[in-house]
Write a protein that holds these residues in place. Structure first.
Motif, mmCIF file in Angstrom:
data_model
loop_
_atom_site.group_PDB
_atom_site.id
_atom_site.type_symbol
_atom_site.label_atom_id
_atom_site.label_comp_id
_atom_site.label_asym_id
_atom_site.label_seq_id
_atom_site.Cartn_x
_atom_site.Cartn_y
_atom_site.Cartn_z
ATOM 1 N N SER B 19 0.840 -1.202 0.000
ATOM 2 C CA SER B 19 0.000 0.000 0.000
ATOM 3 C C SER B 19 0.868 1.242 0.000
ATOM 4 N N LYS B 20 2.041 1.143 0.646
ATOM 5 C CA LYS B 20 2.956 2.285 0.613
ATOM 6 C C LYS B 20 3.442 2.550 -0.818
ATOM 7 N N ARG B 21 3.795 1.461 -1.507
ATOM 8 C CA ARG B 21 4.270 1.623 -2.894
ATOM 9 C C ARG B 21 3.178 2.203 -3.770
ATOM 10 N N SER B 22 1.955 1.715 -3.586
ATOM 11 C CA SER B 22 0.858 2.231 -4.409
ATOM 12 C C SER B 22 0.639 3.707 -4.142
ATOM 13 N N LEU B 23 0.772 4.071 -2.854
ATOM 14 C CA LEU B 23 0.601 5.473 -2.506
ATOM 15 C C LEU B 23 1.656 6.330 -3.207
ATOM 16 N N TRP B 24 2.906 5.881 -3.108
ATOM 17 C CA TRP B 24 3.982 6.648 -3.733
ATOM 18 C C TRP B 24 3.790 6.739 -5.236
ATOM 19 N N SER B 25 3.343 5.640 -5.819
ATOM 20 C CA SER B 25 3.093 5.650 -7.251
ATOM 21 C C SER B 25 2.033 6.693 -7.586
ATOM 22 N N GLY B 26 0.974 6.713 -6.729
ATOM 23 C CA GLY B 26 -0.079 7.700 -6.949
ATOM 24 C C GLY B 26 0.468 9.110 -6.846
ATOM 25 N N VAL B 27 1.334 9.329 -5.847
ATOM 26 C CA VAL B 27 1.936 10.655 -5.680
ATOM 27 C C VAL B 27 2.752 11.021 -6.913
ATOM 28 N N GLY B 28 3.561 10.052 -7.393
ATOM 29 C CA GLY B 28 4.396 10.300 -8.566
ATOM 30 C C GLY B 28 3.554 10.628 -9.787
ATOM 31 N N VAL B 29 2.502 9.834 -9.987
ATOM 32 C CA VAL B 29 1.635 10.061 -11.143
ATOM 33 C C VAL B 29 0.958 11.423 -11.027
ATOM 34 N N ALA B 30 0.525 11.752 -9.807
ATOM 35 C CA ALA B 30 -0.121 13.051 -9.611
ATOM 36 C C ALA B 30 0.858 14.174 -9.903
ATOM 37 N N ALA B 31 2.119 13.984 -9.487
ATOM 38 C CA ALA B 31 3.123 15.023 -9.733
ATOM 39 C C ALA B 31 3.323 15.224 -11.232
ATOM 40 N N ILE B 32 3.389 14.116 -11.967
ATOM 41 C CA ILE B 32 3.540 14.223 -13.419
ATOM 42 C C ILE B 32 2.353 14.975 -14.007
ATOM 43 N N GLY B 33 1.158 14.629 -13.505
ATOM 44 C CA GLY B 33 -0.041 15.311 -13.990
ATOM 45 C C GLY B 33 0.006 16.802 -13.684
ATOM 46 N N LEU B 34 0.465 17.130 -12.473
ATOM 47 C CA LEU B 34 0.506 18.542 -12.084
ATOM 48 C C LEU B 34 1.492 19.325 -12.942
ATOM 49 N N VAL B 35 2.673 18.723 -13.177
ATOM 50 C CA VAL B 35 3.669 19.409 -14.010
ATOM 51 C C VAL B 35 3.093 19.631 -15.409
ATOM 52 N N THR B 36 2.414 18.602 -15.932
ATOM 53 C CA THR B 36 1.811 18.756 -17.257
ATOM 54 C C THR B 36 0.768 19.865 -17.256
ATOM 55 N N LEU B 37 -0.001 19.900 -16.157
ATOM 56 C CA LEU B 37 -1.007 20.942 -16.029
ATOM 57 C C LEU B 37 -0.341 22.326 -16.046
ATOM 58 N N PHE B 38 0.809 22.409 -15.384
ATOM 59 C CA PHE B 38 1.575 23.651 -15.345
ATOM 60 C C PHE B 38 1.994 24.064 -16.752
ATOM 61 N N VAL B 39 2.480 23.076 -17.521
ATOM 62 C CA VAL B 39 2.891 23.364 -18.901
ATOM 63 C C VAL B 39 1.691 23.867 -19.704
ATOM 64 N N ILE B 40 0.549 23.181 -19.547
ATOM 65 C CA ILE B 40 -0.652 23.603 -20.273
ATOM 66 C C ILE B 40 -1.033 25.016 -19.860
ATOM 67 N N ALA B 41 -0.901 25.277 -18.553
ATOM 68 C CA ALA B 41 -1.265 26.607 -18.055
ATOM 69 C C ALA B 41 -0.372 27.678 -18.676
ATOM 70 N N ILE B 42 0.928 27.388 -18.778
ATOM 71 C CA ILE B 42 1.855 28.358 -19.389
ATOM 72 C C ILE B 42 1.401 28.679 -20.806
ATOM 73 N N ILE B 43 1.125 27.595 -21.572
ATOM 74 C CA ILE B 43 0.764 27.801 -22.975
ATOM 75 C C ILE B 43 -0.543 28.578 -23.080
#
Lengths: 491, 262, 268
Positions: B19-43
């Motif tokens: 469950s810890k690994r799944s949580l971290w994976s979720g955090v990592g995926v969310a971070a990737i999503g957030l960074v992408t959102l940031f890029v979209i926001a810039i554009i």
């Protein structure tokens, strides 16, 4: 009719092919060819010398001494001066402005004879910069001189840096006035460009007496030929082609380009690659189809428009933020046109290039690797981090290199946002390098080329810069393509 | 197999770890999503800023009038006209040579070492900074051929710049046509050019058009060649014939924006 | 293809009666298409179970349903009852990582990661068990041994890329990678279809030796292979399980006409 079309079109195709090859050849030929103008360079040098009563006042500034002689050799020489100036009478001892001592210069380095004219008002003389140029000048005291000592002061003329000329410059005492024993002087002006020397006083009571005073000589012996000197000059740190002692040290330009490139990659590579990972690995199909063209849309925005965004938003926003944080002095930030503005906007500019190529690299990874990660029980992120990113590594490096080539050559953003001031970055206060204006290679070419005359040394130097830029982007681009291609899978 | 089997594969510790690994994976995926959102926001922000600032001034008059009152009023018609003129002429020159050159590379040139080298060179020329082309155009067309800073010099410079892009995309599009179809064409007794024009080119068309769009973006958007070889901020003559128009420098959008921002 | 010619190297060794996988009325849909039409099937612990049948019959779907490898496919849905080691892998809140740990899988084409042989194998145990250092080294060596690859790579397995191995070696590397996670059940989806006969032979031997300690489920197009390695065989057609029986029985004395036609090579 049909019989003729085939050979006709075949010929047309071949002609076009050859034309393309010719264009490529011409591009290389003229780029390198025009650079040869840079090697016609003649090197200007100039020194100021002045005699003053001893001791020198503590606030004495040689550059401001109206009685100093300026002995300079420029590529134009006396050609730039008009007739009237040259035929001015020799300076009078009594015309020295509030000064107890003076120098007077000779146009050529010959031993003065009875008819020798000491020319040019202000004792300034200019010669063409040629190998073995020699200046001679008299040093004397005016009747106002008190005491039994006088001082000779010398230093480079404003804007002249002795280390930029490929000449050995020597200052030598040729002759002391009769009856006076003076120390022999032989000074290397490159090692000791500024200095002073106390001499026993010699007073010229009349204008004729001037020529009986101390006679000094500055000689310039070439140390290398113009070709090596030009190349060596490029490796120096001052770029000032329009000063009377033109300097073409391209190091600050390349350092600025390097910093801009690295900073913008530092911004664009993580953002672009992360966005690519999201598009390729995480986004649902529908979103993916919409998102990729959306990011690539940014690539089609003309760079002038990005520069506009930089001036109206990014620059002022940076100023505002560092201002609020009280960091403006640390960054030396005064204007919204600065290196950091260039790097930030360039970072945005590179995102689509890096994201698009990275996305291709990730999409190229065979599905079987994702299945392998899943089947092993790796989490989504573990599969990404431990399997997919390493598998796409060369594609991602290739994408970054292609972005790098773009950043190195990009012109408009730098032109409009850099502030256009050549500045050698300092290590002492590294943050100020970001907040201050700068000038990089590409914008130097673009701005300077509009104000040079065809075939001049400056013009040639711009072509040298362009050739270097071309080679660097060529190598980076080709390496990028090679590496990105290596990532293609045979599955 | 001792070390392996002693690991077990089902116990409470492992479940916790899962469950810890799944949580971290979720955090990592969310971070990737957030960074992408940031890029979209810039554009979005970038495009939004430009449209919001620009849109209020854009109307028919702005597009059809010349600038008035020392560039503070009026419109940008001469700049639009100049830009279109530059792109139009560029393509008149670059398109036929570029497409035929692409056909040459793909079908006629063979695959010798030299051609491989040329292909590599053209590939990197497509990514060569525009300022290099600007300098080339200035030296060759403006100064050596004495065309002066003019529309003609601009055409030739921009055509040089667009050429590698068109050649490459044509070649790649042709290379992507399956060999079997080309051979089928020859098997039917078609001549080389017939195979090209009836079989290969129609299939390669989408790729070629993509290349042309890329090249036109490059030609219109890359300011340095236009500014340096063809550009003038303001041309005083009002009425002029076509020849006179193209022999002189022209107003253009990139130069207009650049001057405005300087 | 006559079954009597296939020499059996695996006379039902070590099978138990303990059921480890049990499907009841298992239905799988891809969108509107029903790929499995109510499968009732049990697999007992240890031994090798072969799934055979014509292309598109659902045998691969069944296999991939067991460790939820179909989840990624858009429109995939599953109904019915499936119990693996006492748990339903499709139940809410199930530990997917644990399922994958218990149920390992080997694919049709070898898919080593573009890393060293060592790293290929180490990635699983490192993630699941958090082991490092000499313990990890030992696990990697044991996995390579269990996959009969150790002797061939022991000299340079820490440096050499997994991709530089031959096809058969790559497949054994993938088996070692799977074993290093310590699964109870091993799923193999036509593991030899991309390999030459000699490599196939070595993998088959490996399958048999694995079946001493693991439950192996293998999908194969090769009936002789099924005869050679499996203790039980299940015949699938049109998304249905037609017949399942001990291998020798199914090949010697099929109960259904379709099975007889298929195993005698009349279609497939």
């Amino acid at each position: 009719m049909r019989r003729f079309i085939d050979p006709l079109m075949g010929t047309a195709v071949r002609i076009s092919g050859v034309t393309v090859l010719l264009v490529v050849g011409a591009l290389l030929f003229y780029l390198v060819g025009e650079a040869r103008n840079a090697f016609n360079q003649t090197f200007a040098y100039g020194h100021r010398v002045a005699a003053q009563a001893s001791p020198l006042p503590s606030n004495y500034d040689l550059q401001l001494d109206p009685n100093a002689s300026i002995l300079s050799a420029t590529p134009e020489g006396t050609e730039g001066l008009d007739e009237k100036e040259e035929s001015l009478p020799p300076p009078s001892v009594f015309s020295l402005i509030d000064s107890p001592a003076g120098t007077a210069a000779l146009l050529d380095g010959k031993e003065p004879g009875p008819e020798t004219q000491v020319v040019l008002q202000d004792w300034q003389t200019t010669r063409r910069a040629e190998a073995g140029s020699t200046f001679r000048f008299f040093v004397f005291g005016s009747p106002q001189l008190q005491g039994d000592k006088m001082t000779l002061v010398w230093g480079p003329d404003g804007g002249f840096l002795p280390e930029y000329v490929p000449h050995k410059l020597r200052l030598r005492l040729v002759r002391a006035p009769s009856g006076i024993t003076a120390p022999t002087v032989d000074i290397d002006l490159r090692k000791e460009p500024t200095g002073s020397l106390e001499l026993p006083a010699f007073v010229a009571q009349t204008d004729e007496d001037i020529q009986k005073g101390y006679l000094f000589e500055i000689t310039a012996t070439p140390t290398t030929n113009s070709f090596w000197a030009t190349l060596g000059g490029l490796l120096k740190t001052s770029w000032d082609p329009t000063s009377s002692y033109a300097r073409y040290g391209a190091v600050p330009l390349f350092v600025a380009t390097l910093i801009i490139t690295l900073l913008s990659l530092l911004i664009a590579a993580p953002l672009g690659i992360t966005a690519a990972v999201f598009i390729s690995e995480l986004a649902p199909q529908k979103l993916k189809e919409w998102l990729k063209p959306f990011i690539e849309l940014l690539a089609s925005v003309p760079t002038v428009v990005l520069a506009y965004f930089g001036i109206t938003f990014v620059g002022p926003a940076f100023l505002e933020i560092v201002g609020r944080l009280g960091l403006a002095p640390a960054f030396g930030a005064e204007s919204s046109r600065s290196l950091i503005t260039v790097a930030l906007v360039m970072g945005i500019l590179l995102i689509p290039t890096i994201a698009s190529v990275s996305e291709d690299a990730l999409t190229n990874i065979p599905q079987s690797l994702r299945d392998g990660g899943d089947a092993l029980g790796l989490t989504k992120f573990e599969t990404l981090w431990k399997v997919l990113l390493p598998a796409a590594k060369s594609g991602l490096i290739g994408a970054t290199l292609l972005g790098m080539a773009r950043a190195i050559g990009e012109t408009m953003v730098v032109w409009l946002l850099s502030g256009g001031t050549v500045r050698m970055p300092t290590l002492a206060e590294p943050l100020t390098n970001l907040g201050k204006p700068t000038k990089a290679v590409s914008d130097t070419i673009a701005i300077d080329i509009q104000n040079v005359s065809f075939g001049s040394v400056h013009y040639g130097h711009l072509f040298i810069l362009a050739t270097l830029l071309f080679i660097v982007t060529l190598v980076v681009n080709l390496t990028g393509y090679r590496i990105a291609k290596k990532a293609q899978w045979t599955h | 197999m001792d070390a392996l089997t002693s690991l077990g594969n089902h116990n409470e510790l492992l479940t916790k770890r899962d469950s810890k690994r799944s949580l971290w994976s979720g955090v990592g995926v969310a971070a990737i999503g957030l960074v992408t959102l940031f890029v979209i926001a810039i554009i979005l922000f970038l495009i939004g800023t430009i449209i919001l600032r620009g849109a209020p001034s854009v109307n028919l008059g702005f597009l059809s009038q010349p600038p008035l009152e020392n560039m503070t009023a009026g419109g940008i018609w001469p700049q639009i006209r100049g830009t279109l003129l530059l792109i139009g002429g560029t393509f008149l020159i670059a398109l036929p040579i570029g497409i035929l050159g692409g056909i040459f590379l793909a079908e006629y040139a063979g695959s010798s070492r030299l051609i491989g080298l040329v292909r590599g060179l053209i590939t990197s020329l497509a990514g060569t900074p525009s300022i290099i082309y600007a300098l080339f155009g200035l030296a060759v067309f403006v100064l050596i051929l004495k065309l002066n800073i003019s529309v003609i010099a601009g055409w030739l410079t921009l055509a040089t710049m667009a050429l590698p892009v068109i050649v490459l995309s044509t070649e790649q599009a042709l290379k992507a046509v399956p060999n079997s179809q080309i051979e089928a064409g020859y098997a039917l007794g078609m001549t080389r050019w017939q195979v090209m024009s009836k079989v290969a080119l129609p299939q390669a068309m989408p790729g070629i058009i993509t290349g042309i769009i890329l090249a036109s973006g490059r030609a219109a958007g890359e300011a340095p060649p236009i500014i340096i070889t063809a550009g003038i901020y303001f041309r005083t003559e009002k009425e002029m014939g076509f020849l006179e128009l193209i022999r002189g420098a022209t107003e253009s959008l990139p130069l207009h924006i650049t001057e405005g921002l300087r | 293809m006559n079954h009597s010619q296939g020499a059996s190297i695996n006379p039902a060794v070590n099978t138990t009666d303990e059921v480890i996988v049990s499907a009841k009325g298992l239905r799988v849909y891809y969108g509107d298409k029903e790929a499995l039409k109510g499968i009732d099937f049990s697999i007992t612990k240890l031994g090798v179970t072969a799934l055979i049948g014509p292309s598109g019959c659902g045998k691969s779907t069944f296999l991939r349903t067991l460790n939820r490898m179909n989840d990624r496919i858009p429109g995939f849905r599953v109904t019915g009852n499936l119990i693996i080691e006492g748990e339903n892998p499709y139940a809410k809140g199930v530990d997917l990582l644990e399922l994958r740990r218990k149920v390992g899988m080997v694919f049709q084409k070898p898919n080593p990661f573009p890393k060293s042989i060592y790293e290929n194998i180490a990635v699983g145990p490192r993630a699941h068990y958090g082991i490092r250092g000499s313990k990890l080294d030992q696990v990697v060596e044991e996995a390579l041994n269990a996959a009969a690859l150790w002797d061939e790579v022991k000299d340079d397995y820490k440096r050499k890329s997994g991709l530089s191995l031959s096809g058969g070696q790559q497949q054994r590397l993938c088996i070692a990678r799977m074993l290093a996670v310590n699964p109870d059940i091993v799923l193999m989806d036509e593991p030899c279809s991309a390999l030459d006969p000699i490599s196939t032979g070595r993998i088959e031997e490996l399958i048999v030796s694995l079946s001493q300690t693991k439950t192996v489920v293998i999908v194969t197009h090769n009936l002789q292979q099924a005869e050679r390695v499996s203790s039980h065989t299940a015949f699938f057609m049109f998304g249905e399980l037609v017949e399942a029986a001990p291998t020798e029985e199914l090949f010697a004395n099929p109960q259904r006409d379709a099975t007889r036609d298929y195993v005698s090579g009349r279609f497939g």
